[in-house]
Design an enzyme around this catalytic site. Structure first.
Site, short mmCIF file in Angstrom:
data_model
loop_
_atom_site.label_atom_id
_atom_site.label_comp_id
_atom_site.label_asym_id
_atom_site.label_seq_id
_atom_site.Cartn_x
_atom_site.Cartn_y
_atom_site.Cartn_z
N LYS A 80 65.49 6.12 30.00
CA LYS A 80 66.88 6.50 29.79
C LYS A 80 67.08 7.98 30.12
CE LYS A 80 69.40 8.04 26.41
NZ LYS A 80 70.37 8.82 27.16
N GLY A 130 63.50 16.06 23.78
CA GLY A 130 64.86 16.46 23.43
C GLY A 130 64.85 17.37 22.22
N SER A 131 65.92 17.36 21.47
CA SER A 131 66.03 18.28 20.34
C SER A 131 65.18 17.81 19.17
CB SER A 131 67.50 18.38 19.91
OG SER A 131 67.94 17.12 19.49
N THR A 132 64.81 18.75 18.33
CA THR A 132 63.98 18.42 17.17
C THR A 132 64.74 17.48 16.23
OG1 THR A 132 62.70 20.44 17.37
CG2 THR A 132 62.74 19.43 15.20
N GLY A 192 64.60 14.06 17.68
CA GLY A 192 63.18 13.64 17.66
C GLY A 192 62.76 13.12 16.29
N GLU A 227 58.34 15.66 22.53
CA GLU A 227 58.37 17.02 23.12
C GLU A 227 59.72 17.61 22.72
OE1 GLU A 227 55.91 18.41 24.46
OE2 GLU A 227 54.66 16.88 25.41
N CYS A 253 62.78 24.43 27.35
CA CYS A 253 62.14 24.38 26.03
C CYS A 253 61.08 25.47 25.89
CB CYS A 253 61.53 23.00 25.80
SG CYS A 253 60.46 22.50 27.15
N GLU A 279 66.99 27.95 18.40
CA GLU A 279 66.91 27.73 19.84
C GLU A 279 68.32 27.80 20.43
OE1 GLU A 279 65.93 23.75 21.29
OE2 GLU A 279 64.52 24.68 22.68
#
Ligand code: NAD
Length: 449
Positions: free
Chosen positions: A151, A204-206, A209, A226, A260, A352
């Site tokens: 995706k 993607g973002s934490t 995730g 990641e 990142c 971030e």
């Protein structure tokens, strides 16, 4: 979904989003395709991946132009990205014939291990490096004998869709590698909840995730994450300050800071802070921000208007701006490179930003530098600048981060492992062991009695 060119704001195309039914159908087809793929001789799978690499190699310019239009990446960088996908496929095309198990000494027989493919792997990709990050998942997953459903991010699906077509052109079996554009909470979430998808690779973002990981727990599903970063570029007084300052802008402003691994905190030993800033300012002002189609451009626009608003919120009126670079006016989602001198605890210095904004923070000594570099929940990348070899090694061991470079701001290499400590991730991608991460180890004892 309607896609617009981030450098001009102009319409590119509409992309149809997949439904849950479409995902379920794709997983069913992938399950069948995977069994046939895993049954092929290893050399045949290797040859198929080499053909895929060659076809990608023949389409580097086309893929690069698509990324320029869809993501606003400068053309020279987009060409590098497309070439990188080819290289990653070539590197992992060697893996099918090297999936080595072990032979373990035991009494009464022999004991061997097999690295069995997991089955169908679901890969969920962010919008910042649409093709390269996709390839870090699909190349080793296919090499290890799995099928892949992928995706892409909502904003940037075009290169992944094209890679899915090129796989078929290269002769990869139907349904082995399927690209399913769609929304995260629909397609991405269905990958997580579908019992036929046996591993998730999420980048993607934490925050997302964590949701993905919780969803995987429900089925004890394997997961690689990641996630985000707030990496430190640590400059000691004994460093080659000219080199450190000259390379600091690209270490954070490449891809407009939407990286990142962006070194978005520059930690400078306080005795050389002033000198370092004097060297940094001309380097930031010389950083070429402009049309992604221009061969000399180093930085393009941000990916969308909404993302630019988020980045802007970190630099409100009265923010402690030390100096700024330049950016075009007019249409497009531009944001000039910005250097700030905030307090250590300001949100811009700890969160971030994912834009061309860097915080310069002074430190007292080595212990203070370590504490500051390790502050916060992230631990993805970082750099250490010093002429003292012992200190370079001590700092590399002390910083809790997955990817460090000494006297360099190294980018990712496909031949070395990549991933994060703490809330920057779980597991590793790339490097010699990546294909193994897409297998289950099976132990078999064969009696000689
Ligand atoms: P995001 O988390 O918003 O989205 C990432 C992907 O997840 C997208 O494809 C999205 O559609 C999908 N998604 C959203 N909700 C989901 C859900 N509930 N279930 C399953 N999938 C879902 O991140 P983003 O804004 O696209 O990307 C930026 C982030 O990615 C940054 O934090 C950046 O640091 C991180 N990133 C990390 C790496 C790395 O290798 N560590 C690399 C690139 C980007």
């Amino acid at each position: 979904m309607t896609l617009v060119n981030p450098a001009t704001g102009r319409f590119i195309t509409d992309v149809e989003h997949s439904t849950i039914e479409r995902v379920d159908e794709a997983v069913a087809r992938a399950t069948v395709a995977q069994q046939a793929w895993a049954a092929l001789p290893p050399a045949a799978r290797a040859a198929a991946l080499r053909r895929f690499a060659a076809v990608v190699g023949d389409h580097v310019e086309e893929l690069a132009r698509l990324e320029v239009a869809n993501s606003g990446h400068p053309i020279t960088q987009a060409r590098w990205e497309a070439g990188h996908v080819r290289d990653v496929l070539e590197y992992y095309s060697a893996a099918p014939e090297r999936m080595l198990g072990a032979q373990i000494p035991v009494a009464g027989g022999i004991d061997v291990t097999f690295l069995e493919p997991i089955g169908v792997v679901g890969i969920i990709v962010p919008w910042n490096f649409p093709m390269t990050i996709a390839s870090w998942g699909f190349a080793p997953a296919l090499a290890a004998g799995n099928a892949v459903v992928l995706k892409p991010a909502e904003w940037t699906p075009l290169t992944a869709i094209r890679l899915g077509e090129l796989a078929l052109e290269a002769g990869l079996p139907e349904a082995l590698f399927q690209v399913l554009p769609g929304r995260g909470p629909v397609v991405g979430e269905r990958f997580v909840t579908h019992p036929g998808v046996r591993k998730i690779v999420f980048t993607g973002s934490t925050a997302t995730g964590k949701k993905v990981m919780a969803g995987c727990a429900d089925q004890v599903k394997a997961v690689t994450l990641e996630l985000g970063g707030k990496s430190a570029n640590v400059v000691f007084a004994d460093a080659d300050l000219e080199r450190a300052a000259a390379s600091a802008p690209s270490a954070v402003f490449d891809n407009a800071g939407q990286d990142c691994c962006a070194r978005s905190r520059i930690l400078v030993e306080e005795s050389v802070l002033e000198k370092f800033l004097e060297l940094l300012e001309p380097a930031v002002q010389a950083f070429r921000v402009g049309s992604p189609d221009d061969e000399t451009t180093e930085m393009g626009p941000l990916v969308s208007a909404a993302h630019r608003e988020k980045v802007r919120s970190y630099v409100p009126d009265g923010a402690p701006v030390a100096f700024r670079g330049t950016a075009p006016d007019g249409p497009g989602f531009w944001f000039a490179p910005t250097v700030l001198l905030p307090n250590r605890t300001d949100p811009v210095a700890t969160e971030e930003v994912f834009g061309p904004v860097v915080s310069v923070l002074p430190f007292r000594d080595e212990a203070d530098a370590i504490a500051l570099a390790n502050a916060g929940d992230y631990g993805l990348a970082g750099s250490i600048w010093t002429q003292n070899l012992g200190r370079g090694i001590r700092m590399s061991r002390a910083i809790e981060s997955g990817n460090l470079s000494v006297n360099s701001n190294s980018a990712v290499r496909y031949s070395t492992p990549f991933g994060g400590f703490k809330q920057s991730g779980l597991g590793r991608e790339l490097g010699p062991a990546a294909a193994e991460a897409f297998t289950e180890t099976k132990n078999v004892f064969i009696s000689t009695d």
